[in-house]
Design a protein around this motif. Structure first.
Motif, PDB file in Angstrom:
ATOM      1  N   ILE A   1     -19.875 -17.218  -8.314  1.00  0.00           N
ATOM      2  CA  ILE A   1     -21.313 -17.133  -8.091  1.00  0.00           C
ATOM      3  C   ILE A   1     -21.561 -16.614  -6.676  1.00  0.00           C
ATOM      4  O   ILE A   1     -20.683 -16.700  -5.825  1.00  0.00           O
ATOM      5  CB  ILE A   1     -22.013 -18.512  -8.275  1.00  0.00           C
ATOM      6  CG1 ILE A   1     -21.371 -19.536  -7.347  1.00  0.00           C
ATOM      7  CG2 ILE A   1     -21.968 -18.967  -9.718  1.00  0.00           C
ATOM      8  CD1 ILE A   1     -22.248 -20.736  -7.150  1.00  0.00           C
ATOM      9  N   PRO A   2     -22.766 -16.054  -6.424  1.00  0.00           N
ATOM     10  CA  PRO A   2     -23.032 -15.474  -5.100  1.00  0.00           C
ATOM     11  C   PRO A   2     -23.151 -16.526  -3.992  1.00  0.00           C
ATOM     12  O   PRO A   2     -23.588 -17.646  -4.238  1.00  0.00           O
ATOM     13  CB  PRO A   2     -24.382 -14.762  -5.281  1.00  0.00           C
ATOM     14  CG  PRO A   2     -24.597 -14.676  -6.749  1.00  0.00           C
ATOM     15  CD  PRO A   2     -23.895 -15.843  -7.359  1.00  0.00           C
ATOM     16  N   HIS A   3     -22.732 -16.130  -2.803  1.00  0.00           N
ATOM     17  CA  HIS A   3     -22.878 -16.963  -1.609  1.00  0.00           C
ATOM     18  C   HIS A   3     -23.275 -16.051  -0.449  1.00  0.00           C
ATOM     19  O   HIS A   3     -23.124 -14.827  -0.531  1.00  0.00           O
ATOM     20  CB  HIS A   3     -21.557 -17.659  -1.255  1.00  0.00           C
ATOM     21  CG  HIS A   3     -21.113 -18.646  -2.284  1.00  0.00           C
ATOM     22  ND1 HIS A   3     -21.744 -19.854  -2.486  1.00  0.00           N
ATOM     23  CD2 HIS A   3     -20.096 -18.604  -3.181  1.00  0.00           C
ATOM     24  CE1 HIS A   3     -21.118 -20.511  -3.462  1.00  0.00           C
ATOM     25  NE2 HIS A   3     -20.123 -19.775  -3.908  1.00  0.00           N
ATOM     26  N   THR A   4     -23.751 -16.677   0.623  1.00  0.00           N
ATOM     27  CA  THR A   4     -24.054 -15.917   1.836  1.00  0.00           C
ATOM     28  C   THR A   4     -23.350 -16.573   3.019  1.00  0.00           C
ATOM     29  O   THR A   4     -22.860 -17.697   2.915  1.00  0.00           O
ATOM     30  CB  THR A   4     -25.576 -15.883   2.149  1.00  0.00           C
ATOM     31  OG1 THR A   4     -26.015 -17.214   2.440  1.00  0.00           O
ATOM     32  CG2 THR A   4     -26.372 -15.307   0.985  1.00  0.00           C
TER      33      THR A   4
ATOM     34  N   PHE B   1     -23.557 -21.342   7.633  1.00  0.00           N
ATOM     35  CA  PHE B   1     -23.771 -21.992   6.337  1.00  0.00           C
ATOM     36  C   PHE B   1     -24.090 -20.933   5.289  1.00  0.00           C
ATOM     37  O   PHE B   1     -24.227 -19.748   5.604  1.00  0.00           O
ATOM     38  CB  PHE B   1     -24.913 -23.018   6.439  1.00  0.00           C
ATOM     39  CG  PHE B   1     -26.232 -22.419   6.848  1.00  0.00           C
ATOM     40  CD1 PHE B   1     -26.511 -22.152   8.202  1.00  0.00           C
ATOM     41  CD2 PHE B   1     -27.188 -22.096   5.901  1.00  0.00           C
ATOM     42  CE1 PHE B   1     -27.730 -21.581   8.582  1.00  0.00           C
ATOM     43  CE2 PHE B   1     -28.406 -21.527   6.270  1.00  0.00           C
ATOM     44  CZ  PHE B   1     -28.666 -21.272   7.614  1.00  0.00           C
ATOM     45  N   CYS B   2     -24.172 -21.376   4.053  1.00  0.00           N
ATOM     46  CA  CYS B   2     -24.587 -20.495   2.962  1.00  0.00           C
ATOM     47  C   CYS B   2     -26.054 -20.785   2.690  1.00  0.00           C
ATOM     48  O   CYS B   2     -26.412 -21.923   2.398  1.00  0.00           O
ATOM     49  CB  CYS B   2     -23.731 -20.768   1.712  1.00  0.00           C
ATOM     50  SG  CYS B   2     -24.386 -20.003   0.219  1.00  0.00           S
ATOM     51  N   SER B   3     -26.913 -19.773   2.820  1.00  0.00           N
ATOM     52  CA  SER B   3     -28.348 -20.009   2.673  1.00  0.00           C
ATOM     53  C   SER B   3     -28.742 -20.348   1.235  1.00  0.00           C
ATOM     54  O   SER B   3     -29.807 -20.893   0.988  1.00  0.00           O
ATOM     55  CB  SER B   3     -29.133 -18.787   3.174  1.00  0.00           C
ATOM     56  OG  SER B   3     -28.787 -17.650   2.413  1.00  0.00           O
ATOM     57  N   LEU B   4     -27.863 -20.031   0.281  1.00  0.00           N
ATOM     58  CA  LEU B   4     -28.147 -20.373  -1.122  1.00  0.00           C
ATOM     59  C   LEU B   4     -27.743 -21.819  -1.424  1.00  0.00           C
ATOM     60  O   LEU B   4     -28.281 -22.447  -2.328  1.00  0.00           O
ATOM     61  CB  LEU B   4     -27.391 -19.418  -2.063  1.00  0.00           C
ATOM     62  CG  LEU B   4     -27.689 -17.926  -1.864  1.00  0.00           C
ATOM     63  CD1 LEU B   4     -26.770 -17.070  -2.725  1.00  0.00           C
ATOM     64  CD2 LEU B   4     -29.139 -17.626  -2.183  1.00  0.00           C
ATOM     65  N   HIS B   5     -26.776 -22.308  -0.692  1.00  0.00           N
ATOM     66  CA  HIS B   5     -26.283 -23.679  -0.863  1.00  0.00           C
ATOM     67  C   HIS B   5     -26.072 -24.269   0.528  1.00  0.00           C
ATOM     68  O   HIS B   5     -24.937 -24.294   1.030  1.00  0.00           O
ATOM     69  CB  HIS B   5     -24.956 -23.697  -1.641  1.00  0.00           C
ATOM     70  CG  HIS B   5     -24.941 -22.773  -2.823  1.00  0.00           C
ATOM     71  ND1 HIS B   5     -24.344 -21.522  -2.790  1.00  0.00           N
ATOM     72  CD2 HIS B   5     -25.490 -22.909  -4.051  1.00  0.00           C
ATOM     73  CE1 HIS B   5     -24.524 -20.932  -3.967  1.00  0.00           C
ATOM     74  NE2 HIS B   5     -25.214 -21.755  -4.752  1.00  0.00           N
ATOM     75  N   PRO B   6     -27.153 -24.745   1.160  1.00  0.00           N
ATOM     76  CA  PRO B   6     -27.080 -25.162   2.582  1.00  0.00           C
ATOM     77  C   PRO B   6     -26.055 -26.257   2.875  1.00  0.00           C
ATOM     78  O   PRO B   6     -25.733 -26.485   4.042  1.00  0.00           O
ATOM     79  CB  PRO B   6     -28.505 -25.654   2.871  1.00  0.00           C
ATOM     80  CG  PRO B   6     -29.353 -24.943   1.867  1.00  0.00           C
ATOM     81  CD  PRO B   6     -28.514 -24.846   0.620  1.00  0.00           C
ATOM     82  N   LYS B   7     -25.551 -26.924   1.854  1.00  0.00           N
ATOM     83  CA  LYS B   7     -24.519 -27.922   2.117  1.00  0.00           C
ATOM     84  C   LYS B   7     -23.163 -27.281   2.390  1.00  0.00           C
ATOM     85  O   LYS B   7     -22.242 -27.943   2.867  1.00  0.00           O
ATOM     86  CB  LYS B   7     -24.398 -28.898   0.929  1.00  0.00           C
ATOM     87  CG  LYS B   7     -25.478 -29.951   0.953  1.00  0.00           C
ATOM     88  CD  LYS B   7     -25.307 -30.976  -0.138  1.00  0.00           C
ATOM     89  CE  LYS B   7     -26.382 -32.040  -0.026  1.00  0.00           C
ATOM     90  NZ  LYS B   7     -26.531 -32.789  -1.302  1.00  0.00           N
ATOM     91  N   MET B   8     -23.048 -26.000   2.083  1.00  0.00           N
ATOM     92  CA  MET B   8     -21.815 -25.278   2.409  1.00  0.00           C
ATOM     93  C   MET B   8     -21.883 -24.890   3.885  1.00  0.00           C
ATOM     94  O   MET B   8     -22.715 -24.061   4.266  1.00  0.00           O
ATOM     95  CB  MET B   8     -21.708 -23.989   1.585  1.00  0.00           C
ATOM     96  CG  MET B   8     -21.453 -24.182   0.113  1.00  0.00           C
ATOM     97  SD  MET B   8     -21.498 -22.581  -0.739  1.00  0.00           S
ATOM     98  CE  MET B   8     -20.142 -21.716   0.046  1.00  0.00           C
ATOM     99  N   THR B   9     -21.011 -25.465   4.685  1.00  0.00           N
ATOM    100  CA  THR B   9     -21.021 -25.136   6.113  1.00  0.00           C
ATOM    101  C   THR B   9     -19.615 -24.822   6.602  1.00  0.00           C
ATOM    102  O   THR B   9     -18.624 -25.223   5.991  1.00  0.00           O
ATOM    103  CB  THR B   9     -21.584 -26.298   6.961  1.00  0.00           C
ATOM    104  OG1 THR B   9     -20.759 -27.452   6.767  1.00  0.00           O
ATOM    105  CG2 THR B   9     -23.021 -26.621   6.582  1.00  0.00           C
TER     106      THR B   9
HETATM  107 CU   LIG Z   1     -23.203 -20.604  -1.510  1.00  0.00          CU
END
Ligand SMILES: [Cu+2]
Length: 117
Positions: free
Chosen positions: A68-71, A103-111
């Motif tokens: 899935i996409p991430h940033t 972080f990933c702006s689509l999933h802010p818990k990803m840091t």
């Molecule tokens: Cu992400």
């Protein structure tokens, strides 16, 4: 007298070749430093390694191996990728020492964190 001249010549030769060896070594390591790269893999909703330590001048490349996409967005907006699809990548070159959280702006818990020394 002849022996003295010979030793002097030998000494000069050793000094010259030592200087050449030093020069060669330092320019080689400078080139290696300029070409430094590091890689962070994105997979299973996480950055791996989450914390990476690099030297100044290193280009860090993030590669999305997730399906899935991430940033990749820095906390202080120093860098910001577009949405990375599977196998897309994003690179940023760190030119100043410091600690850079992102972080990933689509999933802010990803840091993650890049420490530049
Ligand atoms: Cu992400």
């Amino acid at each position: 007298m002849r022996r003295g001249v010979y030793l002097l010549t030998l000494g000069a030769w050793i000094a010259a070749s030592t200087a050449m060896a030093r020069g060669g070594t330092s320019s080689a390591s400078a080139a290696a430093q300029q070409a430094s790269t590091a890689e962070v893999k994105i997979d299973n909703f996480s950055f791996g390694p989450a914390t990476i330590t690099v030297t100044v001048g290193t280009t860090v490349t993030w590669i999305n191996r997730d399906d899935i996409p991430h940033t990749v967005v820095s906390d202080d907006k120093l860098f910001k990728s577009k949405a990375l699809d599977t196998d897309d990548q994003f690179s940023f070159t760190f030119t100043k020492a410091g600690t850079y959280g992102y972080f990933c702006s689509l999933h802010p818990k990803m840091t993650g964190k890049v420490i530049v020394e």
